[in-house]
Design a protein around this motif. Structure first.
Motif, PDB file in Angstrom:
ATOM      1  N   PHE A 223      34.213 -31.420 -18.994  1.00 31.66           N
ATOM      2  CA  PHE A 223      32.767 -32.240 -18.669  1.00 31.66           C
ATOM      3  C   PHE A 223      31.790 -32.114 -19.682  1.00 31.66           C
ATOM      4  O   PHE A 223      31.510 -30.738 -19.907  1.00 31.66           O
ATOM      5  CB  PHE A 223      32.490 -32.085 -17.427  1.00 31.66           C
ATOM      6  N   THR A 224      31.092 -33.044 -20.089  1.00 30.81           N
ATOM      7  CA  THR A 224      29.981 -32.872 -20.956  1.00 30.81           C
ATOM      8  C   THR A 224      28.752 -32.496 -20.024  1.00 30.81           C
ATOM      9  O   THR A 224      28.796 -32.939 -18.858  1.00 30.81           O
ATOM     10  CB  THR A 224      29.825 -34.017 -21.963  1.00 30.81           C
ATOM     11  N   LEU A 225      27.724 -31.933 -20.537  1.00 29.27           N
ATOM     12  CA  LEU A 225      26.315 -31.750 -19.903  1.00 29.27           C
ATOM     13  C   LEU A 225      25.861 -32.739 -19.137  1.00 29.27           C
ATOM     14  O   LEU A 225      25.215 -32.940 -18.086  1.00 29.27           O
ATOM     15  CB  LEU A 225      25.489 -30.971 -20.757  1.00 29.27           C
ATOM     16  N   ILE A 226      25.987 -34.094 -19.800  1.00 32.12           N
ATOM     17  CA  ILE A 226      25.272 -35.358 -19.207  1.00 32.12           C
ATOM     18  C   ILE A 226      26.228 -35.654 -18.184  1.00 32.12           C
ATOM     19  O   ILE A 226      25.587 -36.118 -17.113  1.00 32.12           O
ATOM     20  CB  ILE A 226      25.139 -36.328 -20.450  1.00 32.12           C
ATOM     21  N   GLU A 227      27.402 -35.703 -18.106  1.00 34.75           N
ATOM     22  CA  GLU A 227      28.199 -35.945 -16.975  1.00 34.75           C
ATOM     23  C   GLU A 227      27.734 -35.215 -15.782  1.00 34.75           C
ATOM     24  O   GLU A 227      27.770 -35.651 -14.640  1.00 34.75           O
ATOM     25  CB  GLU A 227      29.626 -35.961 -17.224  1.00 34.75           C
ATOM     26  N   VAL A 228      27.538 -33.756 -16.019  1.00 30.44           N
ATOM     27  CA  VAL A 228      27.355 -33.032 -14.825  1.00 30.44           C
ATOM     28  C   VAL A 228      25.851 -33.106 -14.378  1.00 30.44           C
ATOM     29  O   VAL A 228      25.618 -33.542 -12.965  1.00 30.44           O
ATOM     30  CB  VAL A 228      27.186 -31.562 -15.395  1.00 30.44           C
ATOM     31  N   LEU A 229      24.983 -33.548 -15.299  1.00 34.47           N
ATOM     32  CA  LEU A 229      23.514 -33.867 -14.661  1.00 34.47           C
ATOM     33  C   LEU A 229      23.570 -35.335 -14.063  1.00 34.47           C
ATOM     34  O   LEU A 229      22.715 -35.529 -12.811  1.00 34.47           O
ATOM     35  CB  LEU A 229      22.479 -33.818 -15.850  1.00 34.47           C
TER      36      LEU A 229
END
Length: 181
Positions: A15-21
Motif C-alpha cells: 500500500f502507498t501512503l496515500i491509500e492508507v490516509l
C-alpha cells in the motif's frame, strides 16, 4: 542477479501512503456518523422514558380521582394549580395511620402525586381542572370531567434556530388526559 549487481523489480507491491490516509479518512467519517447515531438514540430513549413516566403519572392521578368519589362530589379535585411541589411540610400522614375524610385523602393524593412528579421528571409539575359543564353531571356545579396535565422540561437535541450553538435546549413538554370518574 543482474549484470550490474542491482536487482530492479518492475512490479511494486503493498500500500502507498496515500491509500492508507484515504482509508483512515473514510473510516473516521464512518465512526463520526456512528457516534452521532448513538447520541440521537440515547436522546430519543430519554425522551421516550420521560413520556412514559408522564403518561403513567397522569393515569395514576386519574385512578386516584376515580377512587375517591366523595371528594369529587365535594370539589376537592376541581382546581389544582400547575405548580412545583414545595416539599416544605411534606405530605400529611394522617390518612396513612388512621381513617380520614375524603377531602383529606384528596389533599394527600395531590401532595404525593406532585412530589412524585417533581422526583421523576425534570421540573415536573401537574394540574387538575374540573369541568362542571359536562352534561353527565347530576349536580350542575359538580365537576364530572377532569383534565389532568403533567408538564416537565424535556431536553431536546437542538441543531437549528436560535439555540443552534447549544447541544441541548430545554423545551416544555406536557401530557394531558381527560378523566371521568
Amino acid at each position: 542477479m543482474s549484470v550490474t549487481g542491482i536487482d530492479r523489480r518492475s512490479n511494486a507491491s503493498g500500500f502507498t501512503l496515500i491509500e492508507v490516509l484515504v482509508t483512515i479518512v473514510v473510516v473516521s467519517f464512518g465512526l463520526i456518523g456512528l457516534a452521532g447515531l448513538l447520541f440521537s438514540a440515547i436522546s430519543a430513549g430519554q425522551t421516550s422514558m420521560q413520556r412514559s413516566v408522564a403518561v403513567a403519572m397522569a393515569n395514576e392521578m386519574g385512578d386516584r380521582i376515580r377512587a375517591n368519589w366523595m371528594a369529587v362530589k365535594a370539589g376537592a379535585y376541581d382546581n389544582v394549580a400547575l405548580t412545583l411541589y414545595d416539599g416544605a411540610g411534606g405530605c400529611a400522614t394522617t390518612c396513612m395511620t388512621s381513617v380520614c375524610s375524603p377531602a383529606d385523602q384528596a389533599a394527600l393524593d395531590v401532595c404525593i402525586w406532585k412530589a412524585q412528579l417533581q422526583k421523576q421528571l425534570p421540573n415536573g409539575k401537574g394540574s387538575i381542572t374540573g369541568d362542571p359543564s359536562n352534561l353527565m353531571c347530576s349536580v350542575p356545579s359538580q365537576a364530572c370531567l377532569f383534565t389532568v396535565v403533567v408538564q416537565w422540561n424535556a431536553m431536546d437535541y437542538d441543531t437549528t434556530g436560535t439555540n443552534a450553538s447549544k447541544v441541548f435546549s430545554a423545551n416544555t413538554a406536557s401530557y394531558t388526559v381527560r378523566v371521568q370518574p
